[in-house]
Design a protein around this motif. Structure first.
Motif, PDB file in Angstrom:
ATOM      1  N   THR A  88       0.840  -1.205   0.000  1.00  0.00           N
ATOM      2  CA  THR A  88       0.000   0.000   0.000  1.00  0.00           C
ATOM      3  C   THR A  88       0.872   1.251   0.000  1.00  0.00           C
ATOM      4  OG1 THR A  88      -1.770  -1.175   1.150  1.00  0.00           O
ATOM      5  CG2 THR A  88      -1.814   1.230   1.268  1.00  0.00           C
ATOM      6  N   LEU A  89       1.908   1.239   0.805  1.00  0.00           N
ATOM      7  CA  LEU A  89       2.828   2.382   0.843  1.00  0.00           C
ATOM      8  C   LEU A  89       3.556   2.540  -0.488  1.00  0.00           C
ATOM      9  CD1 LEU A  89       4.166   1.829   4.458  1.00  0.00           C
ATOM     10  CD2 LEU A  89       2.715   3.727   3.691  1.00  0.00           C
ATOM     11  N   GLU A  90       3.927   1.422  -1.112  1.00  0.00           N
ATOM     12  CA  GLU A  90       4.557   1.484  -2.441  1.00  0.00           C
ATOM     13  C   GLU A  90       3.646   2.175  -3.448  1.00  0.00           C
ATOM     14  OE1 GLU A  90       7.610  -2.197  -3.197  1.00  0.00           O
ATOM     15  OE2 GLU A  90       5.479  -2.628  -3.415  1.00  0.00           O
ATOM     16  N   ARG A  91       2.389   1.801  -3.451  1.00  0.00           N
ATOM     17  CA  ARG A  91       1.442   2.391  -4.410  1.00  0.00           C
ATOM     18  C   ARG A  91       1.250   3.880  -4.173  1.00  0.00           C
ATOM     19  NH1 ARG A  91      -3.989  -0.909  -5.405  1.00  0.00           N
ATOM     20  NH2 ARG A  91      -4.309   0.844  -6.800  1.00  0.00           N
ATOM     21  N   GLN A  92       1.550   4.334  -2.962  1.00  0.00           N
ATOM     22  CA  GLN A  92       1.446   5.765  -2.659  1.00  0.00           C
ATOM     23  C   GLN A  92       2.766   6.492  -2.910  1.00  0.00           C
ATOM     24  OE1 GLN A  92      -0.866   6.758   1.040  1.00  0.00           O
ATOM     25  NE2 GLN A  92      -0.818   4.527   1.282  1.00  0.00           N
ATOM     26  N   GLY A  93       3.768   5.780  -3.416  1.00  0.00           N
ATOM     27  CA  GLY A  93       5.054   6.390  -3.704  1.00  0.00           C
ATOM     28  C   GLY A  93       5.902   6.628  -2.470  1.00  0.00           C
ATOM     29  N   ARG A  94       5.670   5.884  -1.426  1.00  0.00           N
ATOM     30  CA  ARG A  94       6.396   6.044  -0.159  1.00  0.00           C
ATOM     31  C   ARG A  94       7.315   4.838   0.038  1.00  0.00           C
ATOM     32  NH1 ARG A  94       1.183   7.010   3.347  1.00  0.00           N
ATOM     33  NH2 ARG A  94       2.610   6.952   5.100  1.00  0.00           N
ATOM     34  N   GLN A  95       8.293   4.728  -0.862  1.00  0.00           N
ATOM     35  CA  GLN A  95       9.126   3.534  -0.963  1.00  0.00           C
ATOM     36  C   GLN A  95       9.949   3.263   0.294  1.00  0.00           C
ATOM     37  OE1 GLN A  95       8.802   1.469  -3.719  1.00  0.00           O
ATOM     38  NE2 GLN A  95       9.802   0.081  -2.277  1.00  0.00           N
ATOM     39  N   GLU A  96      10.512   4.288   0.899  1.00  0.00           N
ATOM     40  CA  GLU A  96      11.342   4.065   2.090  1.00  0.00           C
ATOM     41  C   GLU A  96      10.525   3.426   3.221  1.00  0.00           C
ATOM     42  OE1 GLU A  96      13.913   6.776   5.129  1.00  0.00           O
ATOM     43  OE2 GLU A  96      14.074   7.252   2.995  1.00  0.00           O
ATOM     44  N   GLU A  97       9.324   3.953   3.447  1.00  0.00           N
ATOM     45  CA  GLU A  97       8.440   3.362   4.467  1.00  0.00           C
ATOM     46  C   GLU A  97       8.026   1.956   4.052  1.00  0.00           C
ATOM     47  OE1 GLU A  97       5.288   6.092   6.252  1.00  0.00           O
ATOM     48  OE2 GLU A  97       5.933   7.170   4.438  1.00  0.00           O
ATOM     49  N   ALA A  98       7.750   1.778   2.773  1.00  0.00           N
ATOM     50  CA  ALA A  98       7.336   0.464   2.260  1.00  0.00           C
ATOM     51  C   ALA A  98       8.433  -0.566   2.473  1.00  0.00           C
ATOM     52  CB  ALA A  98       6.986   0.569   0.774  1.00  0.00           C
ATOM     53  N   ASP A  99       9.663  -0.199   2.167  1.00  0.00           N
ATOM     54  CA  ASP A  99      10.777  -1.143   2.302  1.00  0.00           C
ATOM     55  C   ASP A  99      10.900  -1.666   3.734  1.00  0.00           C
ATOM     56  OD1 ASP A  99      11.393  -0.936  -0.371  1.00  0.00           O
ATOM     57  OD2 ASP A  99      13.050   0.482  -0.069  1.00  0.00           O
ATOM     58  N   SER A 100      10.701  -0.800   4.691  1.00  0.00           N
ATOM     59  CA  SER A 100      10.778  -1.215   6.094  1.00  0.00           C
ATOM     60  C   SER A 100       9.728  -2.280   6.401  1.00  0.00           C
ATOM     61  CB  SER A 100      10.581   0.012   6.994  1.00  0.00           C
ATOM     62  OG  SER A 100      10.504  -0.379   8.344  1.00  0.00           O
ATOM     63  N   GLN A 101       8.493  -2.034   5.988  1.00  0.00           N
ATOM     64  CA  GLN A 101       7.409  -2.994   6.228  1.00  0.00           C
ATOM     65  C   GLN A 101       7.639  -4.302   5.471  1.00  0.00           C
ATOM     66  OE1 GLN A 101       5.065  -2.671   8.510  1.00  0.00           O
ATOM     67  NE2 GLN A 101       5.861  -0.655   9.032  1.00  0.00           N
ATOM     68  N   LEU A 102       8.140  -4.194   4.249  1.00  0.00           N
ATOM     69  CA  LEU A 102       8.374  -5.386   3.436  1.00  0.00           C
ATOM     70  C   LEU A 102       9.511  -6.239   4.004  1.00  0.00           C
ATOM     71  CD1 LEU A 102       7.860  -3.813  -0.095  1.00  0.00           C
ATOM     72  CD2 LEU A 102       6.300  -5.362   1.129  1.00  0.00           C
ATOM     73  N   ARG A 103      10.533  -5.595   4.569  1.00  0.00           N
ATOM     74  CA  ARG A 103      11.617  -6.345   5.222  1.00  0.00           C
ATOM     75  C   ARG A 103      11.087  -7.114   6.427  1.00  0.00           C
ATOM     76  NH1 ARG A 103      14.714  -1.892   3.843  1.00  0.00           N
ATOM     77  NH2 ARG A 103      14.360  -0.875   5.837  1.00  0.00           N
ATOM     78  N   ILE A 104      10.253  -6.456   7.221  1.00  0.00           N
ATOM     79  CA  ILE A 104       9.665  -7.125   8.389  1.00  0.00           C
ATOM     80  C   ILE A 104       8.792  -8.290   7.932  1.00  0.00           C
ATOM     81  CG2 ILE A 104       8.087  -6.861  10.341  1.00  0.00           C
ATOM     82  CD1 ILE A 104       9.076  -3.901  10.510  1.00  0.00           C
ATOM     83  N   ALA A 105       7.980  -8.082   6.909  1.00  0.00           N
ATOM     84  CA  ALA A 105       7.114  -9.153   6.392  1.00  0.00           C
ATOM     85  C   ALA A 105       7.948 -10.336   5.911  1.00  0.00           C
ATOM     86  CB  ALA A 105       6.226  -8.623   5.265  1.00  0.00           C
ATOM     87  N   SER A 106       9.049 -10.053   5.225  1.00  0.00           N
ATOM     88  CA  SER A 106       9.928 -11.126   4.751  1.00  0.00           C
ATOM     89  C   SER A 106      10.525 -11.901   5.919  1.00  0.00           C
ATOM     90  CB  SER A 106      11.058 -10.565   3.890  1.00  0.00           C
ATOM     91  OG  SER A 106      10.558 -10.098   2.668  1.00  0.00           O
ATOM     92  N   ALA A 107      10.970 -11.187   6.920  1.00  0.00           N
ATOM     93  CA  ALA A 107      11.550 -11.853   8.093  1.00  0.00           C
ATOM     94  C   ALA A 107      10.501 -12.706   8.803  1.00  0.00           C
ATOM     95  CB  ALA A 107      12.126 -10.820   9.053  1.00  0.00           C
ATOM     96  N   LEU A 108       9.280 -12.190   8.928  1.00  0.00           N
ATOM     97  CA  LEU A 108       8.212 -12.953   9.576  1.00  0.00           C
ATOM     98  C   LEU A 108       7.845 -14.201   8.782  1.00  0.00           C
ATOM     99  CD1 LEU A 108       5.943 -10.012  10.769  1.00  0.00           C
ATOM    100  CD2 LEU A 108       7.295 -11.562  12.229  1.00  0.00           C
ATOM    101  N   ALA A 109       8.048 -14.142   7.463  1.00  0.00           N
ATOM    102  CA  ALA A 109       7.766 -15.291   6.612  1.00  0.00           C
ATOM    103  C   ALA A 109       8.930 -16.280   6.591  1.00  0.00           C
ATOM    104  CB  ALA A 109       7.447 -14.828   5.197  1.00  0.00           C
ATOM    105  N   GLY A 110      10.032 -15.912   7.243  1.00  0.00           N
ATOM    106  CA  GLY A 110      11.199 -16.794   7.284  1.00  0.00           C
ATOM    107  C   GLY A 110      12.166 -16.552   6.158  1.00  0.00           C
TER     108      GLY A 110
END
Length: 115
Positions: A88-110
């Motif tokens: 959602t943050l990516e689609r709003q052009g807020r890549q830096e915030e998006a990257d943080s959330q996506l890193r956490i999601a990746s870690a939670l997924a293993g």
């Protein structure tokens, strides 16, 4: 607009109606049904997550973000909510915030090699 239909029936009936709208790709109608349902059962993850997804798919990105932030605030290890928040943050052009959330999601997924 008459919204009686969207709020009619038991919570279970409205949940099924919202899922039918969502499956039919009528995301705005699904969001109308889910908005009332989430108001009644704000502690339940399923309706709120589907509402966020309906907002996302109907390009109501600020609303999607608000629902997803509520979810991750309540349950910081909710991997799918983190992933959706990142997208959602990516689609709003807020890549830096998006990257943080996506890193956490990746870690939670293993996936520790993620972003």
């Amino acid at each position: 607009m008459d919204t009686t239909y969207y709020g009619h029936g038991t919570a279970a009936e409205r949940w099924e109606r919202a899922r039918m709208f969502f499956d039919a790709k009528d995301y705005a109608a699904a969001a109308r049904v889910l908005d009332g349902l989430v108001g009644e059962v704000p502690e339940q993850t399923g309706p709120r997550l589907l509402l966020a997804r309906a907002y996302y798919h109907s390009a109501q990105l600020r609303r999607a973000e608000a629902e997803l932030r509520t979810l991750v605030e309540r349950d910081p290890v909710e991997q799918y909510a983190r992933l959706m928040l990142g997208r959602t943050l990516e689609r709003q052009g807020r890549q830096e915030e998006a990257d943080s959330q996506l890193r956490i999601a990746s870690a939670l997924a293993g996936d520790f090699a993620g972003r």
